[in-house]
Design an enzyme around this catalytic site. Structure first.
Site, PDB file in Angstrom:
ATOM      1  N   LYS A 163      -7.777  -8.405  -0.984  1.00  0.00           N
ATOM      2  CA  LYS A 163      -6.984  -8.640   0.179  1.00  0.00           C
ATOM      3  C   LYS A 163      -7.535  -9.689   0.948  1.00  0.00           C
ATOM      4  O   LYS A 163      -7.114 -10.560   1.438  1.00  0.00           O
ATOM      5  CB  LYS A 163      -6.667  -7.373   0.897  1.00  0.00           C
ATOM      6  CG  LYS A 163      -5.880  -6.275   0.211  1.00  0.00           C
ATOM      7  CD  LYS A 163      -5.885  -4.958   0.826  1.00  0.00           C
ATOM      8  CE  LYS A 163      -4.884  -4.114   0.070  1.00  0.00           C
ATOM      9  NZ  LYS A 163      -5.037  -2.766   0.677  1.00  0.00           N
TER      10      LYS A 163
ATOM     11  N   GLN B  41      -7.984   0.967   4.574  1.00  0.00           N
ATOM     12  CA  GLN B  41      -7.972   1.341   3.055  1.00  0.00           C
ATOM     13  C   GLN B  41      -7.962   2.716   3.003  1.00  0.00           C
ATOM     14  O   GLN B  41      -8.854   3.460   3.460  1.00  0.00           O
ATOM     15  CB  GLN B  41      -9.018   0.491   2.460  1.00  0.00           C
ATOM     16  CG  GLN B  41      -8.894   0.729   0.873  1.00  0.00           C
ATOM     17  CD  GLN B  41      -7.698  -0.193   0.272  1.00  0.00           C
ATOM     18  OE1 GLN B  41      -7.060  -1.022   1.001  1.00  0.00           O
ATOM     19  NE2 GLN B  41      -7.100   0.519  -0.677  1.00  0.00           N
TER      20      GLN B  41
ATOM     21  N   ASP C 171       0.367  -2.138   6.924  1.00  0.00           N
ATOM     22  CA  ASP C 171       0.671  -1.075   5.997  1.00  0.00           C
ATOM     23  C   ASP C 171       1.966  -0.606   6.081  1.00  0.00           C
ATOM     24  O   ASP C 171       2.598  -0.268   5.254  1.00  0.00           O
ATOM     25  CB  ASP C 171      -0.346  -0.341   5.975  1.00  0.00           C
ATOM     26  CG  ASP C 171      -1.483  -0.439   4.747  1.00  0.00           C
ATOM     27  OD1 ASP C 171      -0.980  -1.197   3.951  1.00  0.00           O
ATOM     28  OD2 ASP C 171      -2.343  -0.006   5.028  1.00  0.00           O
TER      29      ASP C 171
HETATM   30  N1  GUN Z   1      -4.844   2.544  -0.985  1.00  0.00           N
HETATM   31  C1  GUN Z   1      -3.737   2.312  -2.107  1.00  0.00           C
HETATM   32  N2  GUN Z   1      -2.759   1.691  -1.633  1.00  0.00           N
HETATM   33  C2  GUN Z   1      -2.997   1.409  -0.391  1.00  0.00           C
HETATM   34  C3  GUN Z   1      -1.846   0.644   0.620  1.00  0.00           C
HETATM   35  O1  GUN Z   1      -1.074   0.021   0.126  1.00  0.00           O
HETATM   36  N3  GUN Z   1      -2.620   0.361   1.720  1.00  0.00           N
HETATM   37  C4  GUN Z   1      -3.930   1.116   2.209  1.00  0.00           C
HETATM   38  N4  GUN Z   1      -4.256   0.873   3.365  1.00  0.00           N
HETATM   39  N5  GUN Z   1      -4.496   1.756   1.164  1.00  0.00           N
HETATM   40  C5  GUN Z   1      -3.979   1.872   0.099  1.00  0.00           C
END
Ligand code: GUN
Length: 283
Positions: A50, A94, A117
């Site tokens: 990311k 995350q 998100d």
């Molecule tokens: N962990 C797995 N998928 C995601 C996501 O889309 N966003 C976040 N913040 N954590 C994750």
């Protein structure tokens, strides 16, 4: 019949290039802060991807790494600081979080305008009501792949396998907003193969390797595989038995290289959207 393969990697690359051009024309750099608590190896890989993709698009990306024994109140204090920082347009914590931290409290503490998100209850509610807000990245990426593949959703029968807050529920809401007739199937659904066979569009988001078999797929149906599962032999497979379904479907996403790359591209898009909306600029 052999299905058309929907190349998520290529679609994501073109979306990322478009976003980089858009960012270059803004006159400022949107800010994205990602918080990683602990040292889950898969999460560390996602966070690095990311961060790299954001920087490539011209976004000011920062990753905050906190130890696994971080107290919930310390994380909440960090979020309060980021909420108040005008240079921060997007905040992503995350998941999963260590057991001493309640993810719902953490998500609810993020300013909904910075919730890239799309997990905050305000954004979840907006999506459920068909109102504008920030949409979760994997569901948004799924919809873009359907659009790219030219799939007509109005009046189509769509089935979503899985009812998670991150994928199943929001993608069902988006399909409904696109006028599909939507079924949400889950672990208690009776005769799942028969339910699938009725569908023009199958979205698999259950986290079970190769669960969806070829004879579950109606001839010509579109199959979007959101699953990413690591097998004991190290192979990465989706929730769909790809080779079998390829013979039945009209179009299908591979794993890897399908929905996965779209998730990050949509995170970048959400960051740019959040920046533009918050700062009241056009572009
Ligand atoms: N962990 C797995 N998928 C995601 C996501 O889309 N966003 C976040 N913040 N954590 C994750």
């Amino acid at each position: 019949m052999t299905a058309r393969i929907i190349d998520g990697k290529a679609v994501a690359a073109s979306l990322r290039a478009e976003l980089a051009t858009r960012v270059a024309g803004l006159g400022f750099r949107p800010g994205l802060t990602v918080i990683l608590v602990g040292d889950d190896p898969a999460s560390a890989v996602y966070v690095r991807s990311k961060d790299r993709a954001a920087k490539e698009a011209g976004i000011e990306a920062t990753t905050i790494r906190l130890p696994a024994d971080t107290a919930e109140r310390a994380l909440l204090a960090e979020i309060a600081r980021l909420n108040a920082d005008p240079a921060v347009d997007g905040i992503l914590v995350q998941l999963p979080l260590p057991p001493q931290i309640d993810p719902n409290r953490v998500i609810a503490a993020i300013d909904p305008a910075k919730d890239v998100d799309g997990f905050h209850p305000v954004n979840v509610g907006a999506l459920a009501n068909g109102q504008p807000g920030l949409v979760p990245c994997t569901p948004a990426g799924t919809m873009k792949l359907l659009a790219y593949a030219g799939v007509k959703l109005a009046g189509a029968r769509a089935i979503v396998l899985g009812r998670s807050a991150i994928v199943g529920r929001p993608v069902a809401a988006l399909l409904l907003a696109a006028d599909a007739t939507v079924t949400i199937a889950h672990s208690r659904t009776r005769d799942l193969p028969a339910e699938c066979r009725r569908a023009d569009v199958v979205i698999a988001a259950v986290g079970r390797p190769e669960m969806v078999r070829g004879d579950w797929i109606a001839p010509g149906a579109t199959v979007i595989d959101v699953g990413i599962n690591r097998l004991p032999d190290g192979r990465l497979v989706g929730d769909v038995a790809y080779a079998e379904c390829l013979a039945h479907a009209g179009a299908i996403t591979p794993v890897p290289g399908g929905v996965g790359p779209m998730t990050i591209a949509c995170l970048l898009e959400n960051t740019v959207e959040a920046a533009v909306r918050r700062r009241g600029v056009t572009g």
